[in-house]
Design an enzyme around this catalytic site. Sequence first.
Site, PDB file in Angstrom:
ATOM      1  N   PHE A 145      -3.403 -12.863  17.470  1.00  0.00           N
ATOM      2  CA  PHE A 145      -3.251 -12.898  16.059  1.00  0.00           C
ATOM      3  C   PHE A 145      -1.960 -14.327  15.078  1.00  0.00           C
ATOM      4  CE2 PHE A 145      -1.056 -11.899  11.707  1.00  0.00           C
ATOM      5  CZ  PHE A 145      -1.915 -11.264  10.839  1.00  0.00           C
ATOM      6  N   ASP A 173      -0.252  -5.438  22.234  1.00  0.00           N
ATOM      7  CA  ASP A 173       0.244  -5.387  20.910  1.00  0.00           C
ATOM      8  C   ASP A 173      -1.088  -4.943  20.094  1.00  0.00           C
ATOM      9  OD1 ASP A 173      -0.201  -5.654  17.644  1.00  0.00           O
ATOM     10  OD2 ASP A 173       0.258  -7.957  17.582  1.00  0.00           O
ATOM     11  N   TYR A 204       0.497  -0.145   8.739  1.00  0.00           N
ATOM     12  CA  TYR A 204      -0.303  -0.465   7.501  1.00  0.00           C
ATOM     13  C   TYR A 204      -1.730  -0.518   7.649  1.00  0.00           C
ATOM     14  CZ  TYR A 204       1.076  -5.039   8.057  1.00  0.00           C
ATOM     15  OH  TYR A 204       1.034  -6.005   9.390  1.00  0.00           O
ATOM     16  N   LYS A 205      -2.359  -0.970   9.312  1.00  0.00           N
ATOM     17  CA  LYS A 205      -3.574  -0.909   9.134  1.00  0.00           C
ATOM     18  C   LYS A 205      -4.785   0.406   8.957  1.00  0.00           C
ATOM     19  CE  LYS A 205      -2.898  -5.526  10.662  1.00  0.00           C
ATOM     20  NZ  LYS A 205      -2.471  -5.945  12.014  1.00  0.00           N
ATOM     21  N   ARG A 253     -15.148  -9.701   8.192  1.00  0.00           N
ATOM     22  CA  ARG A 253     -14.503  -7.897   9.155  1.00  0.00           C
ATOM     23  C   ARG A 253     -15.183  -6.675   8.368  1.00  0.00           C
ATOM     24  NH1 ARG A 253      -9.147  -8.460  11.801  1.00  0.00           N
ATOM     25  NH2 ARG A 253      -8.523  -8.576   8.665  1.00  0.00           N
TER      26      ARG A 253
HETATM   27  C1  LIG Z   1      -1.750  -7.122  11.344  1.00  0.00           C
HETATM   28  C2  LIG Z   1      -0.794  -8.115  12.979  1.00  0.00           C
HETATM   29  C3  LIG Z   1       0.119  -8.716  13.058  1.00  0.00           C
HETATM   30  C4  LIG Z   1       1.378  -8.519  11.548  1.00  0.00           C
HETATM   31  O1  LIG Z   1       2.809  -8.470  11.943  1.00  0.00           O
HETATM   32  P1  LIG Z   1       3.518  -8.523  11.012  1.00  0.00           P
HETATM   33  O2  LIG Z   1       4.699  -9.121  11.481  1.00  0.00           O
HETATM   34  O3  LIG Z   1       3.539  -7.274  10.665  1.00  0.00           O
HETATM   35  O4  LIG Z   1       3.824  -8.829   9.586  1.00  0.00           O
HETATM   36  C5  LIG Z   1       1.089  -8.655  13.960  1.00  0.00           C
HETATM   37  N1  LIG Z   1      -0.375  -8.909  14.325  1.00  0.00           N
HETATM   38  C6  LIG Z   1      -1.031  -8.965  14.519  1.00  0.00           C
HETATM   39  C7  LIG Z   1      -2.417  -8.363  16.499  1.00  0.00           C
HETATM   40  C8  LIG Z   1      -1.498  -7.800  14.308  1.00  0.00           C
HETATM   41  O5  LIG Z   1      -3.165  -7.485  13.949  1.00  0.00           O
END
Ligand SMILES: *Cc1c(COP(=O)(O)O)cnc(C)c1O
Length: 431
Positions: free
Chosen positions: A133, A214, A239-240, A391
């Site tokens: 990400f 992560d 939040y996912k 997705r």
């Molecule tokens: C959703 C997600 C994030 C989001 O990071 P925030 O700090 O919560 O905005 C970061 N890394 C990955 C791999 C994600 O899926």
Amino acid sequence: MGLADSVRVDEAYAHLLDAQDPLRRFRDEFYLPPDTLYLDGNSLGLLSRRAEATLLRVVDEWKRLGIGGWLDAARPWFTYAETLGEMMAPLVGARPGEVVVHASTTVNMHQLLASFYQPAGRRTKLLADELNFPSDQYAVDSQVRLAGLDPTAHLIRVPSRDGRTIDEDDVIARLDSSVAVVVLPSVLYRSGQLLDIPRLVQAAHSQGALIGFDCCHSVGVVPHRLSEWDVDFAFWCTYKYLNSGPGGVAALYVNQRHAGVAPRLAGWWGNNKATQFDMSPRFDPAPDAGRFQLGTVHMLSAAPLEGSLELFAEAGIEAVREKSLRLTEYLMQLLDTLLPEERSGYRIGTPREPARRGGHVAVEHPAAIQINAALKQRRVVPDFRYPNVIRLAPIPLYTSFHDVWRVVMHLKEIVETGEYRAFSSQRAAVA
Ligand SMILES: *Cc1c(COP(=O)(O)O)cnc(C)c1O
């Protein structure tokens, strides 16, 4: 899996699968957007009645108790980050004190890398991958710079062979005595590939490197054994799949073996709770993962997680995973049977083996932007990732097999009628 090799594609079969689903009662716990097929719970999970109730309870405590809530609330706010960490521990296979909720994923990643990535002597490199990400990509680059090093020499981004997945062998091949820390996603956000965490941990440790994950796309849908696998550190959002609400507070895990590692960024919320209100100018770190916290727990962004975690405790993460695999298997079988690539242009970008996939299915199509827009017009909420990935995440606690069947029927009609061609091929700002 219980699904036949050749899947039945009729609607009655979808209803039959729902009738046999041991988790079906949980759907009523959620607020489902009306007349909508919501397949985007891997980006923002839906609100449950329980999450709403714990949020409203905290609001009410604030109303009635004011500052007294820190100690006198039903679940005292002062130790709420630790309380929620304990509630979450079974989802990740953590021991007491190894999980705490805190800040956002990106902040936690920075805190943990700053603390664990300590280049010294010839061991200077940070090993990551090229598909993670964007926020994680920015964080690893900036952490190498923060350590005073040049990312072109000290940051290794393991390349993908196919643009979708990372081969564990390619990570292992880059491990040597120059690598200080490895940081990887558990599940890749785009393709949904689940990496072999225990194998990677063993390989990193055998070369003397630390390894962190992560887990944004795995917590709440895939069971973890972080402590048994001997993962050094991990972080994830809630939040996912954990349905804590937009911007809901994130979490971090630190293996208890690292009790001696001090946070490189110290803040008063990481202080030992027993002495925090001594208000001493000297930091007395908490004895557990709590010491990596910075400032005051974000109560209103943490409270929905409490109710949500009750649901996971009732359902059990193993049952959640089992249903998730059945849902995604069913989705892929319907696509294979009704929409073969040579006729439809749809291609599944997620690995097929259950042990190699997380909770969503990545459906690729050259006209994905337009198909995504057509789906939205039909009140299907997918999740589009530029340039060609849709997705689809059937969420075990609230998506039915019949929902999956209906989504596939929409995908079928949209390509067979050519309806998607009427939509723009420009993408929107949030996609
Ligand atoms: C959703 C997600 C994030 C989001 O990071 P925030 O700090 O919560 O905005 C970061 N890394 C990955 C791999 C994600 O899926």
